[in-house]
Design a protein around this motif. Structure first.
Motif, PDB file in Angstrom:
ATOM      1  N   SER A 108       0.841  -1.195   0.000  1.00 15.09           N
ATOM      2  CA  SER A 108       0.000   0.000   0.000  1.00 15.09           C
ATOM      3  C   SER A 108       0.877   1.247   0.000  1.00 15.09           C
ATOM      4  O   SER A 108       1.669   1.438   0.927  1.00 15.09           O
ATOM      5  CB  SER A 108      -0.910   0.012   1.234  1.00 15.09           C
ATOM      6  N   MET A 109       0.700   2.084  -1.024  1.00 15.74           N
ATOM      7  CA  MET A 109       1.405   3.364  -1.062  1.00 15.74           C
ATOM      8  C   MET A 109       0.826   4.301   0.000  1.00 15.74           C
ATOM      9  O   MET A 109       1.548   5.064   0.615  1.00 15.74           O
ATOM     10  CB  MET A 109       1.273   4.008  -2.450  1.00 15.74           C
ATOM     11  N   GLU A 110      -0.485   4.235   0.206  1.00 13.56           N
ATOM     12  CA  GLU A 110      -1.158   5.089   1.168  1.00 13.56           C
ATOM     13  C   GLU A 110      -0.703   4.790   2.593  1.00 13.56           C
ATOM     14  O   GLU A 110      -0.383   5.697   3.363  1.00 13.56           O
ATOM     15  CB  GLU A 110      -2.671   4.904   1.057  1.00 13.56           C
ATOM     16  N   ASP A 111      -0.675   3.495   2.949  1.00 14.60           N
ATOM     17  CA  ASP A 111      -0.269   3.092   4.301  1.00 14.60           C
ATOM     18  C   ASP A 111       1.241   2.933   4.432  1.00 14.60           C
ATOM     19  O   ASP A 111       1.744   2.687   5.529  1.00 14.60           O
ATOM     20  CB  ASP A 111      -0.937   1.771   4.684  1.00 14.60           C
ATOM     21  N   LYS A 112       1.952   3.001   3.302  1.00 12.46           N
ATOM     22  CA  LYS A 112       3.421   2.826   3.279  1.00 12.46           C
ATOM     23  C   LYS A 112       3.818   1.474   3.873  1.00 12.46           C
ATOM     24  O   LYS A 112       4.605   1.387   4.809  1.00 12.46           O
ATOM     25  CB  LYS A 112       4.124   3.955   4.027  1.00 12.46           C
ATOM     26  N   THR A 113       3.250   0.400   3.300  1.00 17.38           N
ATOM     27  CA  THR A 113       3.559  -0.953   3.762  1.00 17.38           C
ATOM     28  C   THR A 113       4.100  -1.799   2.620  1.00 17.38           C
ATOM     29  O   THR A 113       3.739  -1.597   1.456  1.00 17.38           O
ATOM     30  CB  THR A 113       2.310  -1.639   4.357  1.00 17.38           C
ATOM     31  N   VAL A 114       4.976  -2.739   2.976  1.00 13.74           N
ATOM     32  CA  VAL A 114       5.570  -3.657   2.003  1.00 13.74           C
ATOM     33  C   VAL A 114       5.587  -5.071   2.568  1.00 13.74           C
ATOM     34  O   VAL A 114       5.407  -5.274   3.771  1.00 13.74           O
ATOM     35  CB  VAL A 114       7.015  -3.256   1.621  1.00 13.74           C
ATOM     36  N   GLU A 115       5.803  -6.027   1.655  1.00 10.97           N
ATOM     37  CA  GLU A 115       6.026  -7.406   2.055  1.00 10.97           C
ATOM     38  C   GLU A 115       7.350  -7.857   1.479  1.00 10.97           C
ATOM     39  O   GLU A 115       7.810  -7.336   0.457  1.00 10.97           O
ATOM     40  CB  GLU A 115       4.910  -8.319   1.572  1.00 10.97           C
ATOM     41  N   VAL A 116       7.981  -8.822   2.143  1.00 10.74           N
ATOM     42  CA  VAL A 116       9.158  -9.469   1.581  1.00 10.74           C
ATOM     43  C   VAL A 116       8.638 -10.314   0.429  1.00 10.74           C
ATOM     44  O   VAL A 116       7.718 -11.115   0.594  1.00 10.74           O
ATOM     45  CB  VAL A 116       9.879 -10.333   2.637  1.00 10.74           C
ATOM     46  N   ALA A 117       9.204 -10.110  -0.753  1.00  9.27           N
ATOM     47  CA  ALA A 117       8.688 -10.747  -1.964  1.00  9.27           C
ATOM     48  C   ALA A 117       9.467 -12.002  -2.324  1.00  9.27           C
ATOM     49  O   ALA A 117      10.591 -12.218  -1.877  1.00  9.27           O
ATOM     50  CB  ALA A 117       8.764  -9.757  -3.127  1.00  9.27           C
ATOM     51  N   ALA A 118       8.863 -12.802  -3.156  1.00 11.27           N
ATOM     52  CA  ALA A 118       9.514 -14.010  -3.665  1.00 11.27           C
ATOM     53  C   ALA A 118      10.684 -13.626  -4.555  1.00 11.27           C
ATOM     54  O   ALA A 118      10.722 -12.543  -5.137  1.00 11.27           O
ATOM     55  CB  ALA A 118       8.508 -14.846  -4.446  1.00 11.27           C
ATOM     56  N   GLY A 119      11.615 -14.535  -4.655  1.00 11.78           N
ATOM     57  CA  GLY A 119      12.718 -14.335  -5.583  1.00 11.78           C
ATOM     58  C   GLY A 119      14.082 -14.185  -4.945  1.00 11.78           C
ATOM     59  O   GLY A 119      15.063 -13.924  -5.635  1.00 11.78           O
ATOM     60  N   GLN A 120      14.188 -14.353  -3.622  1.00  9.43           N
ATOM     61  CA  GLN A 120      15.510 -14.303  -2.992  1.00  9.43           C
ATOM     62  C   GLN A 120      16.303 -15.484  -3.551  1.00  9.43           C
ATOM     63  O   GLN A 120      15.917 -16.609  -3.364  1.00  9.43           O
ATOM     64  CB  GLN A 120      15.450 -14.462  -1.478  1.00  9.43           C
ATOM     65  N   GLN A 121      17.386 -15.208  -4.222  1.00  2.73           N
ATOM     66  CA  GLN A 121      18.201 -16.295  -4.757  1.00  2.73           C
ATOM     67  C   GLN A 121      19.616 -16.151  -4.217  1.00  2.73           C
ATOM     68  O   GLN A 121      20.578 -16.048  -4.948  1.00  2.73           O
ATOM     69  CB  GLN A 121      18.165 -16.307  -6.276  1.00  2.73           C
ATOM     70  N   MET A 122      19.701 -16.107  -2.912  1.00  3.00           N
ATOM     71  CA  MET A 122      20.983 -15.959  -2.243  1.00  3.00           C
ATOM     72  C   MET A 122      21.216 -17.174  -1.366  1.00  3.00           C
ATOM     73  O   MET A 122      20.338 -18.004  -1.211  1.00  3.00           O
ATOM     74  CB  MET A 122      20.975 -14.681  -1.421  1.00  3.00           C
ATOM     75  N   SER A 123      22.393 -17.264  -0.811  1.00  2.00           N
ATOM     76  CA  SER A 123      22.724 -18.389   0.062  1.00  2.00           C
ATOM     77  C   SER A 123      23.310 -17.900   1.383  1.00  2.00           C
ATOM     78  O   SER A 123      24.434 -18.242   1.732  1.00  2.00           O
ATOM     79  CB  SER A 123      23.716 -19.316  -0.643  1.00  2.00           C
TER      80      SER A 123
END
Length: 109
Positions: A37-52
């Motif tokens: 939400s841009m209004e609430d300024k919230t994010v989620e950790v998204a898929a695609g971490q390709q680290m070790s």
């Protein structure tokens, strides 16, 4: 029957490769995020971490393009292709964790 099996195997591998091509809005210090939400300024950790990494610390807030966002969720499949992760620190701001966030489901053919 052998031709069908080979075509099915190619299709299964193609779908698996497509599964890794997750989209995300931005990345900070190796962690991908989607804006919820841009209004609430919230994010989620998204898929695609390709680290070790051995350990990951998810921050309570991240700064992106002069905006401060609160991390409130770990999305579906967020760390499913992150190998060797032994420790993760999750802030109290995270209220939900999506399916398969840390576990890669088995592919059965």
């Amino acid at each position: 029957m052998k031709i069908f099996s080979k075509h099915f195997a190619v299709l299964a591998l193609s779908l698996l490769a497509f599964d890794y091509a997750e989209a995300y809005d931005f990345e900070i210090e190796g962690v991908n995020y989607n804006i919820i939400s841009m209004e609430d300024k919230t994010v989620e950790v998204a898929a695609g971490q390709q680290m070790s990494p051995i350990s990951v610390t998810i921050p309570e807030f991240v700064v992106y393009r002069a905006n401060i966002y609160k991390v409130v969720s770990i999305g579906d499949n967020a760390f499913k292709v992150t190998y060797g992760l032994h420790h993760i620190t999750i802030p109290n701001s995270v209220k939900s964790i999506g399916k398969y966030a840390f576990l890669r489901p088995l592919l059965r053919i």
